[in-house]
Design a protein around this motif. Sequence first.
Motif, short mmCIF file in Angstrom:
data_model
loop_
_atom_site.label_atom_id
_atom_site.label_comp_id
_atom_site.label_asym_id
_atom_site.label_seq_id
_atom_site.Cartn_x
_atom_site.Cartn_y
_atom_site.Cartn_z
N LEU A 130 15.34 6.40 -47.76
CA LEU A 130 15.27 4.93 -47.90
C LEU A 130 14.01 4.38 -47.22
N GLY A 131 13.50 5.14 -46.26
CA GLY A 131 12.25 4.76 -45.60
C GLY A 131 11.10 4.66 -46.60
N TYR A 134 11.09 3.51 -49.46
CA TYR A 134 11.11 2.27 -50.24
C TYR A 134 10.79 1.06 -49.37
N GLY A 135 10.60 1.30 -48.07
CA GLY A 135 10.16 0.20 -47.22
C GLY A 135 10.97 0.00 -45.95
N ALA A 136 12.05 0.75 -45.77
CA ALA A 136 12.85 0.53 -44.56
C ALA A 136 12.13 1.11 -43.34
N ASP A 137 11.98 0.29 -42.30
CA ASP A 137 11.41 0.79 -41.05
C ASP A 137 12.46 1.59 -40.28
N ARG A 138 13.72 1.17 -40.41
CA ARG A 138 14.82 1.91 -39.82
C ARG A 138 15.92 2.03 -40.87
N VAL A 139 16.66 3.13 -40.78
CA VAL A 139 17.77 3.33 -41.69
C VAL A 139 19.01 3.58 -40.84
N ILE A 140 20.04 2.83 -41.10
CA ILE A 140 21.23 2.92 -40.26
C ILE A 140 22.46 3.12 -41.12
N SER A 141 23.26 4.11 -40.76
CA SER A 141 24.54 4.21 -41.46
C SER A 141 25.65 3.81 -40.49
N LEU A 142 26.63 3.13 -41.03
CA LEU A 142 27.72 2.62 -40.20
C LEU A 142 28.80 3.69 -40.06
N ALA A 143 29.18 3.96 -38.83
CA ALA A 143 30.31 4.87 -38.63
C ALA A 143 31.56 4.02 -38.66
N ASN A 144 32.71 4.64 -38.90
CA ASN A 144 33.97 3.93 -38.73
C ASN A 144 34.33 2.93 -39.80
N ASN A 145 33.64 2.94 -40.92
CA ASN A 145 34.02 1.88 -41.84
C ASN A 145 35.39 2.16 -42.45
N SER A 199 5.98 3.79 -51.66
CA SER A 199 4.80 4.33 -50.98
C SER A 199 5.01 4.53 -49.48
N GLY A 200 6.21 4.24 -48.97
CA GLY A 200 6.48 4.43 -47.55
C GLY A 200 6.83 5.87 -47.23
N SER A 201 7.24 6.10 -45.99
CA SER A 201 7.64 7.47 -45.66
C SER A 201 9.06 7.50 -45.10
#
Lengths: 313, 243
Positions: free
Chosen positions: A50-51, A53-64, A161-163
């Motif tokens: 996801l980085g 596509y432009g995300a500086d940080r990627v976070i997944s939620l635990a416990n949903n 074009s992000g990484s």
Amino acid sequence: MSVIVFAEIDNQQFKKSSLEAISYGKKVAQTLGLSCIALSLESLSDIDSLGQYGADRVISLANNAAFTSDSIANQISEACKSLNAQVVVISNSYTGKSLAPRIAVSLDASLATNVISLPDTAAGFKVKRGVFSGKAFAYTDLTKSVKVLALTPNTFDIDASGSSVSAETLTIAASTSAITINNSDKEIGKVPLTEAEIVVSAGRGMKGPENWNMVEELADLMGAATACSKPVSDMGWRPHAEHVGQTGITIKPNLYVAIGISGAIQHLAGVSSSKTIVAINKDPEAPFFKAADYGIVGDAFEVIPQLIAALKN
Amino acid sequence: MKVLVCMSVVPDTTTKIAFTENNTQFNKEGVQFIINPYDELAITRGLELAEANSGSVTVVHVGPAENEASIRKALSMGVNEAIRIDAPAHDAQYVAEQIAAIAQGYDLILTGRESIDYNGGAVCGLLGALLNIPSVNVVTEINYQDGTFSFTRDIDGGREMLSCKAPVVASAQKDLCEPRIPNMRGIMAARTKPLQVLAPQDTQIASAYTAYESPAAKSGVKLIDADNAGQLIDILRNELKVI
Ligand SMILES: Cc1cc2nc3c(=O)[nH]c(=O)nc-3n(C[C@H](O)[C@H](O)[C@H](O)COP(=O)(O)OP(=O)(O)OC[C@H]3O[C@@H](n4cnc5c(N)ncnc54)[C@H](O)[C@@H]3O)c2cc1C
Ligand SMILES: Nc1ncnc2c1ncn2[C@@H]1O[C@H](COP(=O)(O)O)[C@@H](O)[C@H]1O
């Protein structure tokens, strides 16, 4: 402060509309000097991408907890609060539309759905949105300090074009849901109509449901989703989920092919934002030709087989 | 069972949408206003459920007095009473906050899937969150038994069956029912049914429409000969590169 983009998952994949939303979120973040954070409910194996596509940080939620609108909206809202969200970006899917209003209330934010522009932040925070079911656009200035935006799919380019970045996990207290999901049925791998890039649509000119085989074959060969006019779904020839127009779904594909549809104002309302429109109708006076880029005046039962043959070629 | 239906009043679907005041106002001149088509479904299903469960239906509308003809139409469909909150429907958030202020004590609150003018599709979820009750979007089926509502709703690419206890807010989608057409008796009865007019609550405004725009007109259709229809595929593939 941050721009939070909710990355929706379908069939164990991030949806294309969510990638559009992330690239959009990145642009908003750059304008406002904030960071863009992609938020996911699951940690899919390719979540780091996801980085790109432009995300500086990627976070997944635990416990949903349960996948119901009230509980997910709570989870996302809590995450947004802890990440100090300034702007929350969601795609305007059925899922997105069930979440965005609840998130807006939790965050005491301004809400805009059907968003089709980047914000103009020169004075205030103005976005353009589709109104009157495709018959017009409106500019709205969002005046609360936090904003929730639901984006119309197929509107914004994906910029890859992000990484990659390595995903983090954020633990949010589980929230309960008052809703019980008893069952769901879903056509796996089928692109929802609102997100389809190509749509082949047919109307009463097809004479009866038994003639939809050729419409479906044409759609398959073009990689298209199928749609229909209102009377066609009213008569039960096709499911209501395919009904496009002012009282159906508003769509915005790259290519809309209308076969045996007259082009009534209520129908055109829902499809006129399509980038390229092709009308096929035996009546040269059919109103659809005024709204189309390309037209074929002819009998659908003769034209469709020719198109199928050309595609197979 | 007490049912509350939120009703918006919108331009008739045949309306050509135009603007005045330098594209800052919707041009109402000559426009016929109707009950939002999805809200007619919400009213009808609300009536069916209330009738089967010895209940009643209230409609609420946020808008000016000129919309009372549409409110009377809802009453003539069989709705028991109406509330009009006397304020312009500023945006979906404003509408939801006004309705939330009077929405206590109902088992089921119904909205349309979206209003066909501002198309926010937002009021259902906003109300759910403001009232802290569950919200279920785009429902094609609602049933009730022993305090529990069950729903079928459209999801992206399919449908979902779910249930929850009252109170709940849901938004009506096509296929929920056939809209009820008022009969003569209903029309007569509607004249004397209660229509309460309330002043709006003070709330913080969340957005303001600043201008409108009409879609760009198409530049003219390029016709392709029906005997050579395959040429279309060639154009789509090689010129436009869309397939
Ligand atoms: C409140 C309201 C809301 C509405 N909302 C919608 C909406 O959301 N969406 C919608 O679609 N409609 C809507 N309508 C209906 C709309 O007004 C039209 O009636 C409808 O779109 C017509 O559908 P159609 O084009 O399939 O059928 P028709 O109008 O019957 O047109 C059929 C067309 O097929 C052509 N044809 C016939 N045979 C052939 C052949 N062999 N080959 C090629 N062409 C052929 C004919 O020339 C004709 O143009 C609404 C109407 C109302 C009153
Ligand atoms: N002015 C209004 N008064 C009462 N209910 C409304 C009003 N505007 C919208 N609604 C309700 O909210 C639904 C969705 O509206 P929207 O969020 O604008 O698409 C409508 O179908 C109505 O049920």
